[in-house]
Design a protein around this motif. Structure first.
Motif, PDB file in Angstrom:
ATOM      1  N   ARG A   1     -48.226  38.236 -24.713  1.00  0.00           N
ATOM      2  CA  ARG A   1     -49.480  38.224 -25.461  1.00  0.00           C
ATOM      3  C   ARG A   1     -49.837  39.640 -25.886  1.00  0.00           C
ATOM      4  NH1 ARG A   1     -54.833  37.938 -21.979  1.00  0.00           N
ATOM      5  NH2 ARG A   1     -55.358  39.460 -23.577  1.00  0.00           N
ATOM      6  N   PRO A   2     -50.685  39.784 -26.914  1.00  0.00           N
ATOM      7  CA  PRO A   2     -51.168  41.127 -27.267  1.00  0.00           C
ATOM      8  C   PRO A   2     -52.181  41.612 -26.237  1.00  0.00           C
ATOM      9  CG  PRO A   2     -52.224  39.465 -28.632  1.00  0.00           C
ATOM     10  CD  PRO A   2     -51.168  38.749 -27.833  1.00  0.00           C
ATOM     11  N   GLU A   3     -52.511  42.873 -26.331  1.00  0.00           N
ATOM     12  CA  GLU A   3     -53.465  43.444 -25.380  1.00  0.00           C
ATOM     13  C   GLU A   3     -54.808  42.722 -25.456  1.00  0.00           C
ATOM     14  OE1 GLU A   3     -53.547  47.511 -26.520  1.00  0.00           O
ATOM     15  OE2 GLU A   3     -51.739  48.054 -25.404  1.00  0.00           O
ATOM     16  N   VAL A   4     -55.206  42.363 -26.679  1.00  0.00           N
ATOM     17  CA  VAL A   4     -56.441  41.613 -26.895  1.00  0.00           C
ATOM     18  C   VAL A   4     -56.088  40.342 -27.655  1.00  0.00           C
ATOM     19  CG1 VAL A   4     -58.749  41.598 -27.911  1.00  0.00           C
ATOM     20  CG2 VAL A   4     -57.811  43.736 -26.955  1.00  0.00           C
ATOM     21  N   MET A   5     -56.428  39.189 -27.098  1.00  0.00           N
ATOM     22  CA  MET A   5     -56.118  37.926 -27.771  1.00  0.00           C
ATOM     23  C   MET A   5     -56.953  37.789 -29.039  1.00  0.00           C
ATOM     24  SD  MET A   5     -53.746  36.134 -26.332  1.00  0.00           S
ATOM     25  CE  MET A   5     -54.026  34.440 -26.831  1.00  0.00           C
ATOM     26  N   PRO A   6     -56.346  37.337 -30.137  1.00  0.00           N
ATOM     27  CA  PRO A   6     -57.088  37.195 -31.403  1.00  0.00           C
ATOM     28  C   PRO A   6     -58.126  36.075 -31.317  1.00  0.00           C
ATOM     29  CG  PRO A   6     -54.920  36.198 -31.593  1.00  0.00           C
ATOM     30  CD  PRO A   6     -54.936  36.906 -30.267  1.00  0.00           C
ATOM     31  N   GLN A   7     -59.191  36.227 -32.113  1.00  0.00           N
ATOM     32  CA  GLN A   7     -60.217  35.187 -32.150  1.00  0.00           C
ATOM     33  C   GLN A   7     -59.693  33.924 -32.841  1.00  0.00           C
ATOM     34  OE1 GLN A   7     -63.676  36.907 -33.996  1.00  0.00           O
ATOM     35  NE2 GLN A   7     -64.323  37.975 -32.130  1.00  0.00           N
ATOM     36  N   LYS A   8     -58.828  34.104 -33.824  1.00  0.00           N
ATOM     37  CA  LYS A   8     -58.300  32.969 -34.581  1.00  0.00           C
ATOM     38  C   LYS A   8     -56.780  32.944 -34.450  1.00  0.00           C
ATOM     39  CE  LYS A   8     -58.399  29.495 -37.488  1.00  0.00           C
ATOM     40  NZ  LYS A   8     -58.976  28.179 -37.118  1.00  0.00           N
ATOM     41  N   LEU A   9     -56.272  31.891 -33.854  1.00  0.00           N
ATOM     42  CA  LEU A   9     -54.828  31.728 -33.689  1.00  0.00           C
ATOM     43  C   LEU A   9     -54.405  30.483 -34.470  1.00  0.00           C
ATOM     44  CD1 LEU A   9     -52.350  32.917 -32.188  1.00  0.00           C
ATOM     45  CD2 LEU A   9     -52.812  31.279 -30.338  1.00  0.00           C
ATOM     46  N   HIS A  10     -53.507  30.639 -35.405  1.00  0.00           N
ATOM     47  CA  HIS A  10     -53.100  29.527 -36.269  1.00  0.00           C
ATOM     48  C   HIS A  10     -52.034  28.674 -35.576  1.00  0.00           C
ATOM     49  CE1 HIS A  10     -55.305  30.952 -39.812  1.00  0.00           C
ATOM     50  NE2 HIS A  10     -54.949  32.174 -39.434  1.00  0.00           N
ATOM     51  N   TRP A  11     -52.269  27.373 -35.568  1.00  0.00           N
ATOM     52  CA  TRP A  11     -51.332  26.417 -34.989  1.00  0.00           C
ATOM     53  C   TRP A  11     -50.665  25.629 -36.110  1.00  0.00           C
ATOM     54  CZ3 TRP A  11     -51.105  25.424 -29.483  1.00  0.00           C
ATOM     55  CH2 TRP A  11     -51.983  26.209 -28.741  1.00  0.00           C
ATOM     56  N   PHE A  12     -49.420  25.253 -35.883  1.00  0.00           N
ATOM     57  CA  PHE A  12     -48.675  24.478 -36.872  1.00  0.00           C
ATOM     58  C   PHE A  12     -48.318  23.115 -36.271  1.00  0.00           C
ATOM     59  CE2 PHE A  12     -48.285  28.833 -38.075  1.00  0.00           C
ATOM     60  CZ  PHE A  12     -48.251  28.828 -39.473  1.00  0.00           C
ATOM     61  N   LYS A  13     -49.103  22.120 -36.627  1.00  0.00           N
ATOM     62  CA  LYS A  13     -48.857  20.770 -36.110  1.00  0.00           C
ATOM     63  C   LYS A  13     -49.137  19.691 -37.148  1.00  0.00           C
ATOM     64  CE  LYS A  13     -53.482  20.613 -34.006  1.00  0.00           C
ATOM     65  NZ  LYS A  13     -54.267  20.319 -32.785  1.00  0.00           N
ATOM     66  N   TRP A  14     -50.189  19.896 -37.957  1.00  0.00           N
ATOM     67  CA  TRP A  14     -50.565  18.839 -38.891  1.00  0.00           C
ATOM     68  C   TRP A  14     -49.550  18.645 -40.000  1.00  0.00           C
ATOM     69  CZ3 TRP A  14     -53.464  15.083 -37.648  1.00  0.00           C
ATOM     70  CH2 TRP A  14     -54.472  15.259 -36.705  1.00  0.00           C
ATOM     71  N   GLU A  15     -48.733  19.652 -40.265  1.00  0.00           N
ATOM     72  CA  GLU A  15     -47.647  19.452 -41.241  1.00  0.00           C
ATOM     73  C   GLU A  15     -46.727  18.339 -40.758  1.00  0.00           C
ATOM     74  OE1 GLU A  15     -48.881  23.786 -41.369  1.00  0.00           O
ATOM     75  OE2 GLU A  15     -48.463  22.294 -39.823  1.00  0.00           O
ATOM     76  N   ALA A  16     -46.410  18.365 -39.461  1.00  0.00           N
ATOM     77  CA  ALA A  16     -45.536  17.336 -38.888  1.00  0.00           C
ATOM     78  C   ALA A  16     -46.248  15.997 -38.796  1.00  0.00           C
ATOM     79  CB  ALA A  16     -45.063  17.773 -37.499  1.00  0.00           C
TER      80      ALA A  16
END
Length: 407
Positions: free
Chosen positions: A76-91
């Motif tokens: 993980r990065p030192e600070v987790m991002p506020q917005k993390l993009h997930w890829f699922k709805w394409e499938a």
């Protein structure tokens, strides 16, 4: 009558809408899958200062007028991002829209598209049940295989999956019409792929994010398994696309060995995909791509040289068209009017059709002669006429086949 026409038009509009959405969703899913496999395989070791920050690999690219820097973290990065993009709805959207198309085309019109000529199941209702069982059974077998020690041995699990697909292809051709058989093998594999996202990749990623966000060690085995599922999807993509577009090519699914051709072509496509996966790692092996192409050419030659369709037995049976003393061409004309023109005419009379399927006009001897390349294998396989509404007999079928062969 107006109601029947409306129902036919409504089905056509729904078919168009679902098909359009399915194609768009499929492009998004395949694009994302290919991109992330390319990205993961193209990552290179970063400089030490990035390694110190937890970066596992990085990549630089230019696109759309700008330079991009992409980095993959070990955890993980030192600070987790506020917005993390997930890829699922394409499938999910691809699978759901494909299921909608399956229902519209093959379940609501089972007698026309799903039930085959002389197949094991002749009841539309039972054919739908068999279709659902076929897809769900294939999913169960795949998930069980993934939970065996075979999954740790790449070539062995690949061979096992190839065997499953081969048996499934043969079985589908015994249960359904040839066109539906190709689509069902594709639907089965596509369900594996969507299941990989739903059952494997997403749960593993959720657990991973929860662990690293809490500064706890993640389950690396689960993430490795998710990566394996993603890799399976990458290799299965091209065979699935082939199955889904095969309905436009009757010379494929109407061949006597269409079930075997499906497996052989799918294998060549997956092997060709392996070339590009290695290339992303910096390993270029042209022999893989050349052998894949050579295999496809060999399959085309063998299919063209061998019998293009299943033989039609000349059994004695009553004919739907009177056996009068007429010329051969007049006899063929009669058969066309009874068995072909109800669908393949400028103004179809068959319920559910508002235009000739695939734009093919076969309402005269001249039209049938022009469409010989497409009509002959469809007749030889028993796939045409769709649904066999007017009960074309084997003698009538043989009459049309013999006449076309003489042209």
């Amino acid at each position: 009558m107006a109601g029947l026409v409306f129902d036919g038009i409504l089905l056509e509009w729904l078919n168009l809408a679902f098909r359009w959405f399915h194609v768009v969703a499929g492009i998004a899913w395949i694009g994302a899958s290919f991109y992330f496999i390319w990205l993961d395989l193209s990552l290179r070791e970063p400089p030490q200062w990035k390694i110190d920050k937890g970066v596992k690999g990085d990549l630089w690219a230019i696109h759309g007028g700008g330079i991009y820097e992409v980095a993959k973290y070990q955890l993980r990065p030192e600070v987790m991002p506020q917005k993390l993009h997930w890829f699922k709805w394409e499938a999910y959207s691809t699978w759901l829209s494909g299921t909608g198309l399956l229902i519209l085309m093959y379940y609501l019109q089972a007698q026309t598209y799903l039930v085959g000529h002389n197949t094991w199941i002749q009841s539309p209702g039972w054919a739908v049940v068999a279709s659902i069982a076929f897809i769900l059974g294939g999913q169960l077998i795949y998930e069980l295989l993934l939970r065996t020690p075979l999954v740790k041995r790449g070539l062995v699990i690949a061979a096992a999956l190839l065997m499953v697909i081969t048996v499934a292809s043969y079985l589908a051709h015994q249960l359904f019409s040839p066109r539906a058989a190709y689509l069902h093998v594709g639907a089965m594999i596509a369900t594996w792929m969507a299941g990989n996202v739903f059952w494997g990749i997403m749960p593993a990623q959720r657990k991973f994010i929860a662990a690293v966000s809490a500064n706890e060690p993640p389950d690396t085995n689960a993430m490795a398994f998710a990566k394996l599922r993603s890799t399976h999807n990458n290799y299965l993509t091209l065979p699935v696309i082939f199955c889904m577009i095969s309905n436009h090519y009757s010379f494929l699914y109407s061949h006597a060995f269409s079930w075997l051709a499906l497996v052989a072509i799918g294998l060549c496509l997956a092997w060709g995909r392996h070339f590009f996966n290695l290339k992303h790692l910096g390993v270029v092996k042209p022999k893989i791509l050349l052998s894949s192409f050579a295999g496809l050419v060999l399959i085309a030659i063998l299919m063209s040289a061998s019998t293009p369709g299943k033989s039609v037995a000349a059994v004695k049976t009553d004919s739907a068209v009177p056996q009068n003393q007429v010329t051969e061409e007049a006899r063929v004309t009669q058969l066309i009017q009874v068995h072909c023109a109800n669908c393949h005419s400028a103004t179809p009379t068959q319920t559910g059709f508002t235009a000739a399927p695939a734009g093919l006009l076969i309402d005269s001897v001249a039209h049938l002669k022009v469409q010989k390349v497409r009509a002959l294998p469809a007749l030889q396989s028993g796939y045409m006429p769709l649904g066999n509404f007017h009960q074309m007999t084997d003698i009538e079928r043989k009459t049309l086949i013999d006449w076309l062969n003489a042209q």
